[in-house]
Structure formats: C-alpha cells, structure tokens
Design a protein around this motif. Structure first.
Motif, PDB file in Angstrom:
ATOM      1  N   GLU A  29       0.878  -1.163   0.000  1.00  0.00           N
ATOM      2  CA  GLU A  29       0.000   0.000   0.000  1.00  0.00           C
ATOM      3  C   GLU A  29       0.915   1.211   0.000  1.00  0.00           C
ATOM      4  N   ALA A  30       0.886   2.001  -1.091  1.00  0.00           N
ATOM      5  CA  ALA A  30       1.871   3.062  -1.244  1.00  0.00           C
ATOM      6  C   ALA A  30       1.278   4.307  -1.892  1.00  0.00           C
ATOM      7  N   SER A  31       1.885   5.446  -1.560  1.00  0.00           N
ATOM      8  CA  SER A  31       1.545   6.716  -2.200  1.00  0.00           C
ATOM      9  C   SER A  31       2.374   6.854  -3.478  1.00  0.00           C
ATOM     10  N   GLU A  32       2.069   7.869  -4.262  1.00  0.00           N
ATOM     11  CA  GLU A  32       2.856   8.115  -5.477  1.00  0.00           C
ATOM     12  C   GLU A  32       4.313   8.396  -5.128  1.00  0.00           C
ATOM     13  N   ASP A  33       4.548   9.113  -4.028  1.00  0.00           N
ATOM     14  CA  ASP A  33       5.930   9.397  -3.600  1.00  0.00           C
ATOM     15  C   ASP A  33       6.663   8.108  -3.225  1.00  0.00           C
ATOM     16  N   ASP A  34       5.970   7.213  -2.535  1.00  0.00           N
ATOM     17  CA  ASP A  34       6.568   5.917  -2.177  1.00  0.00           C
ATOM     18  C   ASP A  34       6.954   5.141  -3.436  1.00  0.00           C
ATOM     19  N   ILE A  35       6.074   5.148  -4.431  1.00  0.00           N
ATOM     20  CA  ILE A  35       6.332   4.407  -5.673  1.00  0.00           C
ATOM     21  C   ILE A  35       7.513   5.013  -6.419  1.00  0.00           C
ATOM     22  N   LYS A  36       7.607   6.336  -6.435  1.00  0.00           N
ATOM     23  CA  LYS A  36       8.751   6.986  -7.084  1.00  0.00           C
ATOM     24  C   LYS A  36      10.053   6.587  -6.385  1.00  0.00           C
ATOM     25  N   ARG A  37      10.018   6.572  -5.064  1.00  0.00           N
ATOM     26  CA  ARG A  37      11.211   6.177  -4.291  1.00  0.00           C
ATOM     27  C   ARG A  37      11.598   4.723  -4.581  1.00  0.00           C
ATOM     28  N   LEU A  38      10.612   3.841  -4.617  1.00  0.00           N
ATOM     29  CA  LEU A  38      10.886   2.425  -4.911  1.00  0.00           C
ATOM     30  C   LEU A  38      11.408   2.261  -6.337  1.00  0.00           C
ATOM     31  N   GLN A  39      10.820   2.983  -7.283  1.00  0.00           N
ATOM     32  CA  GLN A  39      11.278   2.899  -8.676  1.00  0.00           C
ATOM     33  C   GLN A  39      12.719   3.395  -8.799  1.00  0.00           C
ATOM     34  N   ASP A  40      13.062   4.465  -8.076  1.00  0.00           N
ATOM     35  CA  ASP A  40      14.450   4.948  -8.068  1.00  0.00           C
ATOM     36  C   ASP A  40      15.398   3.880  -7.531  1.00  0.00           C
ATOM     37  N   MET A  41      14.958   3.168  -6.499  1.00  0.00           N
ATOM     38  CA  MET A  41      15.785   2.087  -5.944  1.00  0.00           C
ATOM     39  C   MET A  41      15.966   0.966  -6.962  1.00  0.00           C
ATOM     40  N   PHE A  42      14.900   0.622  -7.683  1.00  0.00           N
ATOM     41  CA  PHE A  42      15.013  -0.412  -8.719  1.00  0.00           C
ATOM     42  C   PHE A  42      15.957   0.042  -9.834  1.00  0.00           C
ATOM     43  N   ASN A  43      15.892   1.305 -10.211  1.00  0.00           N
ATOM     44  CA  ASN A  43      16.805   1.825 -11.237  1.00  0.00           C
ATOM     45  C   ASN A  43      18.250   1.735 -10.754  1.00  0.00           C
ATOM     46  N   HIS A  44      18.460   2.071  -9.490  1.00  0.00           N
ATOM     47  CA  HIS A  44      19.810   1.982  -8.920  1.00  0.00           C
ATOM     48  C   HIS A  44      20.272   0.521  -8.871  1.00  0.00           C
ATOM     49  N   LYS A  45      19.347  -0.392  -8.565  1.00  0.00           N
ATOM     50  CA  LYS A  45      19.676  -1.829  -8.533  1.00  0.00           C
ATOM     51  C   LYS A  45      20.174  -2.286  -9.892  1.00  0.00           C
ATOM     52  N   ASP A  46      19.490  -1.844 -10.933  1.00  0.00           N
ATOM     53  CA  ASP A  46      19.888  -2.243 -12.288  1.00  0.00           C
ATOM     54  C   ASP A  46      21.283  -1.713 -12.630  1.00  0.00           C
ATOM     55  N   LYS A  47      21.570  -0.481 -12.262  1.00  0.00           N
ATOM     56  CA  LYS A  47      22.898   0.093 -12.528  1.00  0.00           C
ATOM     57  C   LYS A  47      23.971  -0.630 -11.718  1.00  0.00           C
ATOM     58  N   ALA A  48      23.687  -0.879 -10.452  1.00  0.00           N
ATOM     59  CA  ALA A  48      24.660  -1.567  -9.600  1.00  0.00           C
ATOM     60  C   ALA A  48      24.878  -3.003 -10.085  1.00  0.00           C
ATOM     61  N   ASP A  49      23.805  -3.655 -10.495  1.00  0.00           N
ATOM     62  CA  ASP A  49      23.904  -5.019 -11.016  1.00  0.00           C
ATOM     63  C   ASP A  49      24.780  -5.046 -12.264  1.00  0.00           C
ATOM     64  N   TRP A  50      24.571  -4.107 -13.155  1.00  0.00           N
ATOM     65  CA  TRP A  50      25.369  -4.032 -14.373  1.00  0.00           C
ATOM     66  C   TRP A  50      26.841  -3.787 -14.030  1.00  0.00           C
ATOM     67  N   GLY A  51      27.093  -2.918 -13.054  1.00  0.00           N
ATOM     68  CA  GLY A  51      28.471  -2.629 -12.650  1.00  0.00           C
ATOM     69  C   GLY A  51      29.186  -3.851 -12.106  1.00  0.00           C
ATOM     70  N   THR A  52      28.508  -4.643 -11.290  1.00  0.00           N
ATOM     71  CA  THR A  52      29.149  -5.851 -10.760  1.00  0.00           C
ATOM     72  C   THR A  52      29.357  -6.884 -11.862  1.00  0.00           C
ATOM     73  N   PHE A  53      28.427  -6.948 -12.805  1.00  0.00           N
ATOM     74  CA  PHE A  53      28.547  -7.890 -13.923  1.00  0.00           C
ATOM     75  C   PHE A  53      29.762  -7.553 -14.788  1.00  0.00           C
ATOM     76  N   VAL A  54      29.875  -6.290 -15.159  1.00  0.00           N
ATOM     77  CA  VAL A  54      30.988  -5.872 -16.026  1.00  0.00           C
ATOM     78  C   VAL A  54      32.325  -6.116 -15.330  1.00  0.00           C
TER      79      VAL A  54
END
Length: 103
Positions: A29-54
């Motif tokens: 159960e989340a507000s729009e601000d919560d969803i934006k924060r979670l989406q930012d975390m997912f974006n950061h996860k993807d970047k960090a994942d790519w960095g460890t892979f490379v």
C-alpha cells in the motif's frame, strides 16, 4: 497523500497496478511518492547489477577489489526489501517474516 495497492516484483523491478499483469512477489500500500522512491531504488539496482557484472568479467581485477560495487548492490537490495516491508500489507509482512526477511 492517498495510498493505493500495488504489486511488486523485485526480480524484474516491476511495480504493477493490476496483479494480473505479471507475476509479483509482494503486495504493498503506497503513495505516489513511495512508488517513485521504490522505482528509483530499482533503477539503482539495475545500474549496480550491471556494474558488478561488467567488473566480474575483467580478469585483471581481483574479486576482492569489487567489494565497493558488491556492497553498493547489497545495500540497495536491503533498502528495497526494507521499504517493501514498511509498505507491505499485513499478509506481505507475515510472508516476509516467514521467509526470514525481517527488519
């Protein structure tokens, strides 16, 4: 801000409005601000994942020198699960506790 129900897949980084759109692991159960924060975390996860892979494919870099990238990825994943727990429905919280994902 008003909260809505969302369905979250950590594996794919999806935040869904409709639980029939795709498989998901957690209901929150989340507000729009919560969803934006979670989406930012997912974006950061993807970047960090790519960095460890490379870096893991560069043979001249010893694995122990990749700690910063791995630590960054781990810290972000911890933050994602913590936020999901905080926003989770009672059922989501119980399931996370059952799985040993407790904060």
């Amino acid at each position: 801000m008003e909260k809505q129900t969302y369905y979250v897949s950590v594996a794919s980084g999806d935040i869904l409005n409709d639980k029939t759109d795709s498989p998901y692991e957690f209901e929150i159960e989340a507000s729009e601000d919560d969803i934006k924060r979670l989406q930012d975390m997912f974006n950061h996860k993807d970047k960090a994942d790519w960095g460890t892979f490379v870096l893991s494919h560069i043979p001249i870099v010893p694995y122990h020198q990749l700690d910063k990238e791995n630590d960054d990825y781990d810290a972000n994943m911890y933050a994602i699960y913590k936020l999901i727990y905080e926003l989770g429905t009672p059922e989501t919280k119980r399931e996370m506790e059952r799985q040993g994902i407790v904060f």
